[in-house]
Design a protein around this motif. Sequence first.
Motif, PDB file in Angstrom:
ATOM      1  N   VAL A 264     -24.490 -52.479 -35.869  1.00  0.00           N
ATOM      2  CA  VAL A 264     -24.715 -52.012 -37.234  1.00  0.00           C
ATOM      3  C   VAL A 264     -26.143 -52.342 -37.651  1.00  0.00           C
ATOM      4  O   VAL A 264     -26.764 -53.259 -37.111  1.00  0.00           O
ATOM      5  CB  VAL A 264     -23.729 -52.659 -38.242  1.00  0.00           C
ATOM      6  CG1 VAL A 264     -22.318 -52.161 -38.023  1.00  0.00           C
ATOM      7  CG2 VAL A 264     -23.786 -54.181 -38.158  1.00  0.00           C
ATOM      8  N   VAL A 265     -26.652 -51.572 -38.585  1.00  0.00           N
ATOM      9  CA  VAL A 265     -27.970 -51.855 -39.145  1.00  0.00           C
ATOM     10  C   VAL A 265     -27.792 -52.197 -40.621  1.00  0.00           C
ATOM     11  O   VAL A 265     -26.985 -51.576 -41.317  1.00  0.00           O
ATOM     12  CB  VAL A 265     -28.931 -50.655 -38.966  1.00  0.00           C
ATOM     13  CG1 VAL A 265     -28.397 -49.407 -39.666  1.00  0.00           C
ATOM     14  CG2 VAL A 265     -30.321 -50.993 -39.485  1.00  0.00           C
ATOM     15  N   MET A 266     -28.504 -53.214 -41.076  1.00  0.00           N
ATOM     16  CA  MET A 266     -28.453 -53.617 -42.479  1.00  0.00           C
ATOM     17  C   MET A 266     -29.495 -52.832 -43.270  1.00  0.00           C
ATOM     18  O   MET A 266     -30.641 -52.712 -42.846  1.00  0.00           O
ATOM     19  CB  MET A 266     -28.730 -55.116 -42.606  1.00  0.00           C
ATOM     20  CG  MET A 266     -28.646 -55.655 -44.031  1.00  0.00           C
ATOM     21  SD  MET A 266     -29.469 -57.284 -44.216  1.00  0.00           S
ATOM     22  CE  MET A 266     -28.793 -58.207 -42.838  1.00  0.00           C
ATOM     23  N   LEU A 267     -29.106 -52.289 -44.410  1.00  0.00           N
ATOM     24  CA  LEU A 267     -30.023 -51.572 -45.277  1.00  0.00           C
ATOM     25  C   LEU A 267     -30.082 -52.248 -46.643  1.00  0.00           C
ATOM     26  O   LEU A 267     -29.055 -52.701 -47.171  1.00  0.00           O
ATOM     27  CB  LEU A 267     -29.583 -50.116 -45.456  1.00  0.00           C
ATOM     28  CG  LEU A 267     -29.531 -49.254 -44.193  1.00  0.00           C
ATOM     29  CD1 LEU A 267     -29.043 -47.856 -44.543  1.00  0.00           C
ATOM     30  CD2 LEU A 267     -30.885 -49.199 -43.518  1.00  0.00           C
ATOM     31  N   VAL A 268     -31.295 -52.347 -47.197  1.00  0.00           N
ATOM     32  CA  VAL A 268     -31.473 -52.841 -48.568  1.00  0.00           C
ATOM     33  C   VAL A 268     -31.557 -51.611 -49.458  1.00  0.00           C
ATOM     34  O   VAL A 268     -32.572 -50.916 -49.494  1.00  0.00           O
ATOM     35  CB  VAL A 268     -32.741 -53.703 -48.693  1.00  0.00           C
ATOM     36  CG1 VAL A 268     -32.885 -54.216 -50.119  1.00  0.00           C
ATOM     37  CG2 VAL A 268     -32.702 -54.871 -47.719  1.00  0.00           C
TER      38      VAL A 268
ATOM     39  N   SER B 102     -26.120 -52.682 -47.466  1.00  0.00           N
ATOM     40  CA  SER B 102     -25.064 -51.942 -46.787  1.00  0.00           C
ATOM     41  C   SER B 102     -25.160 -52.161 -45.286  1.00  0.00           C
ATOM     42  O   SER B 102     -26.217 -52.513 -44.761  1.00  0.00           O
ATOM     43  CB  SER B 102     -25.141 -50.443 -47.109  1.00  0.00           C
ATOM     44  OG  SER B 102     -26.368 -49.890 -46.667  1.00  0.00           O
ATOM     45  N   ALA B 103     -24.042 -51.957 -44.603  1.00  0.00           N
ATOM     46  CA  ALA B 103     -23.973 -52.084 -43.143  1.00  0.00           C
ATOM     47  C   ALA B 103     -23.621 -50.720 -42.574  1.00  0.00           C
ATOM     48  O   ALA B 103     -22.488 -50.253 -42.739  1.00  0.00           O
ATOM     49  CB  ALA B 103     -22.934 -53.129 -42.742  1.00  0.00           C
ATOM     50  N   GLU B 104     -24.599 -50.077 -41.938  1.00  0.00           N
ATOM     51  CA  GLU B 104     -24.401 -48.730 -41.411  1.00  0.00           C
ATOM     52  C   GLU B 104     -24.182 -48.786 -39.897  1.00  0.00           C
ATOM     53  O   GLU B 104     -24.929 -49.448 -39.170  1.00  0.00           O
ATOM     54  CB  GLU B 104     -25.609 -47.850 -41.729  1.00  0.00           C
ATOM     55  CG  GLU B 104     -25.922 -47.742 -43.223  1.00  0.00           C
ATOM     56  CD  GLU B 104     -24.813 -47.070 -44.005  1.00  0.00           C
ATOM     57  OE1 GLU B 104     -24.111 -46.221 -43.421  1.00  0.00           O
ATOM     58  OE2 GLU B 104     -24.642 -47.401 -45.200  1.00  0.00           O
ATOM     59  N   ALA B 105     -23.152 -48.063 -39.423  1.00  0.00           N
ATOM     60  CA  ALA B 105     -22.829 -48.058 -37.999  1.00  0.00           C
ATOM     61  C   ALA B 105     -23.899 -47.334 -37.194  1.00  0.00           C
ATOM     62  O   ALA B 105     -24.402 -46.296 -37.588  1.00  0.00           O
ATOM     63  CB  ALA B 105     -21.473 -47.390 -37.794  1.00  0.00           C
ATOM     64  N   LYS B 106     -24.277 -47.922 -36.050  1.00  0.00           N
ATOM     65  CA  LYS B 106     -25.209 -47.275 -35.125  1.00  0.00           C
ATOM     66  C   LYS B 106     -24.476 -46.368 -34.140  1.00  0.00           C
ATOM     67  O   LYS B 106     -25.053 -45.441 -33.585  1.00  0.00           O
ATOM     68  CB  LYS B 106     -25.978 -48.332 -34.315  1.00  0.00           C
ATOM     69  CG  LYS B 106     -26.946 -49.186 -35.091  1.00  0.00           C
ATOM     70  CD  LYS B 106     -27.611 -50.158 -34.122  1.00  0.00           C
ATOM     71  CE  LYS B 106     -28.585 -51.081 -34.819  1.00  0.00           C
ATOM     72  NZ  LYS B 106     -29.194 -52.041 -33.878  1.00  0.00           N
TER      73      LYS B 106
ATOM     74  N   ASN C   2     -22.339 -54.405 -50.409  1.00  0.00           N
ATOM     75  CA  ASN C   2     -22.045 -55.560 -51.253  1.00  0.00           C
ATOM     76  C   ASN C   2     -23.375 -56.039 -51.817  1.00  0.00           C
ATOM     77  O   ASN C   2     -24.449 -55.572 -51.406  1.00  0.00           O
ATOM     78  CB  ASN C   2     -21.353 -56.673 -50.463  1.00  0.00           C
ATOM     79  CG  ASN C   2     -20.462 -57.544 -51.333  1.00  0.00           C
ATOM     80  OD1 ASN C   2     -20.614 -57.558 -52.555  1.00  0.00           O
ATOM     81  ND2 ASN C   2     -19.536 -58.256 -50.717  1.00  0.00           N
ATOM     82  N   SER C   3     -23.330 -56.954 -52.756  1.00  0.00           N
ATOM     83  CA  SER C   3     -24.561 -57.435 -53.373  1.00  0.00           C
ATOM     84  C   SER C   3     -24.668 -58.941 -53.259  1.00  0.00           C
ATOM     85  O   SER C   3     -23.660 -59.652 -53.146  1.00  0.00           O
ATOM     86  CB  SER C   3     -24.632 -57.020 -54.852  1.00  0.00           C
ATOM     87  OG  SER C   3     -23.546 -57.558 -55.573  1.00  0.00           O
TER      88      SER C   3
ATOM     89  N   LEU D 213     -31.099 -58.286 -38.983  1.00  0.00           N
ATOM     90  CA  LEU D 213     -32.194 -58.571 -39.906  1.00  0.00           C
ATOM     91  C   LEU D 213     -32.628 -57.300 -40.629  1.00  0.00           C
ATOM     92  O   LEU D 213     -32.516 -56.204 -40.085  1.00  0.00           O
ATOM     93  CB  LEU D 213     -33.402 -59.151 -39.173  1.00  0.00           C
ATOM     94  CG  LEU D 213     -33.210 -60.426 -38.355  1.00  0.00           C
ATOM     95  CD1 LEU D 213     -34.487 -60.746 -37.586  1.00  0.00           C
ATOM     96  CD2 LEU D 213     -32.822 -61.589 -39.248  1.00  0.00           C
ATOM     97  N   GLN D 214     -33.135 -57.469 -41.839  1.00  0.00           N
ATOM     98  CA  GLN D 214     -33.781 -56.367 -42.541  1.00  0.00           C
ATOM     99  C   GLN D 214     -34.839 -56.928 -43.475  1.00  0.00           C
ATOM    100  O   GLN D 214     -34.657 -57.998 -44.065  1.00  0.00           O
ATOM    101  CB  GLN D 214     -32.765 -55.543 -43.340  1.00  0.00           C
ATOM    102  CG  GLN D 214     -33.324 -54.269 -43.951  1.00  0.00           C
ATOM    103  CD  GLN D 214     -34.003 -53.368 -42.937  1.00  0.00           C
ATOM    104  OE1 GLN D 214     -35.198 -53.494 -42.710  1.00  0.00           O
ATOM    105  NE2 GLN D 214     -33.240 -52.476 -42.310  1.00  0.00           N
ATOM    106  N   THR D 215     -35.963 -56.213 -43.600  1.00  0.00           N
ATOM    107  CA  THR D 215     -37.090 -56.677 -44.412  1.00  0.00           C
ATOM    108  C   THR D 215     -37.333 -55.728 -45.577  1.00  0.00           C
ATOM    109  O   THR D 215     -37.196 -54.508 -45.434  1.00  0.00           O
ATOM    110  CB  THR D 215     -38.368 -56.779 -43.547  1.00  0.00           C
ATOM    111  OG1 THR D 215     -38.134 -57.712 -42.494  1.00  0.00           O
ATOM    112  CG2 THR D 215     -39.550 -57.268 -44.379  1.00  0.00           C
ATOM    113  N   ALA D 216     -37.699 -56.300 -46.719  1.00  0.00           N
ATOM    114  CA  ALA D 216     -38.051 -55.517 -47.898  1.00  0.00           C
ATOM    115  C   ALA D 216     -39.261 -56.170 -48.565  1.00  0.00           C
ATOM    116  O   ALA D 216     -39.560 -57.342 -48.322  1.00  0.00           O
ATOM    117  CB  ALA D 216     -36.878 -55.452 -48.871  1.00  0.00           C
TER     118      ALA D 216
END
Length: 201
Positions: A36-40, A97-101, A148-149, A188-191
């Motif tokens: 999964v990939v994490m998205l902000v 969010s957690a998006e499926a790869k 989720n937040s 990991l995800q960066t913003a």
Amino acid sequence: MRGSNDRLLAIALLAILVGTASCADGDLDDDDAGDVVMLVNQLTAPPVTGQRQAGTSGTCSVSQVVCQSNLDCAQNEVCTLPQVCFLRVVNWSASLSAEAKNTVAVPPFNDIVMQDVTITYQWVNPGIFTPTFVTGLGNVTVPTGGSNSVQFPPISTDAINNNPAIEGSTANLTLTFRGRTVEGAQVLQTATRTLIVESCQ
């Protein structure tokens, strides 16, 4: 016989090409990357508020003795409390969010359990330095295919209070969110966002 050899050679070449493609995909989705990939999706970033208030410690009007109220001073003296700028850190919130790869990513094994966020600072005023700040995210779970937040302070209270130059300043922040899937892969995800520190009026 030669036709059979040609067919075997073609099959061997096809196997090599398929293997090469799999290795390329593996570079993008290695064993530690997760399925999964994490998205902000949204990041709410209120400013650090500033308000001028009477300090908790002052001096007696005549003797200059340190005091906290008139009771600490001699008769007919007044405890004078100076006006101090109080900066208050307001929590930021992020919608993740957690998006499926791929089709392998299914709940609950690929749900992301949030761990922490690492924040670095680049102040507009080059004379200000703030060390990297890491703060926990309370093990909030982001479900696969859902969101989720989380809430967190964008800077430590110590960093705000230990440098008077921060009042009225602005910094560019890089935030690295870190989580781990239930099956154990790190995600990991960066913003980036801007931190505004208000001035006391």
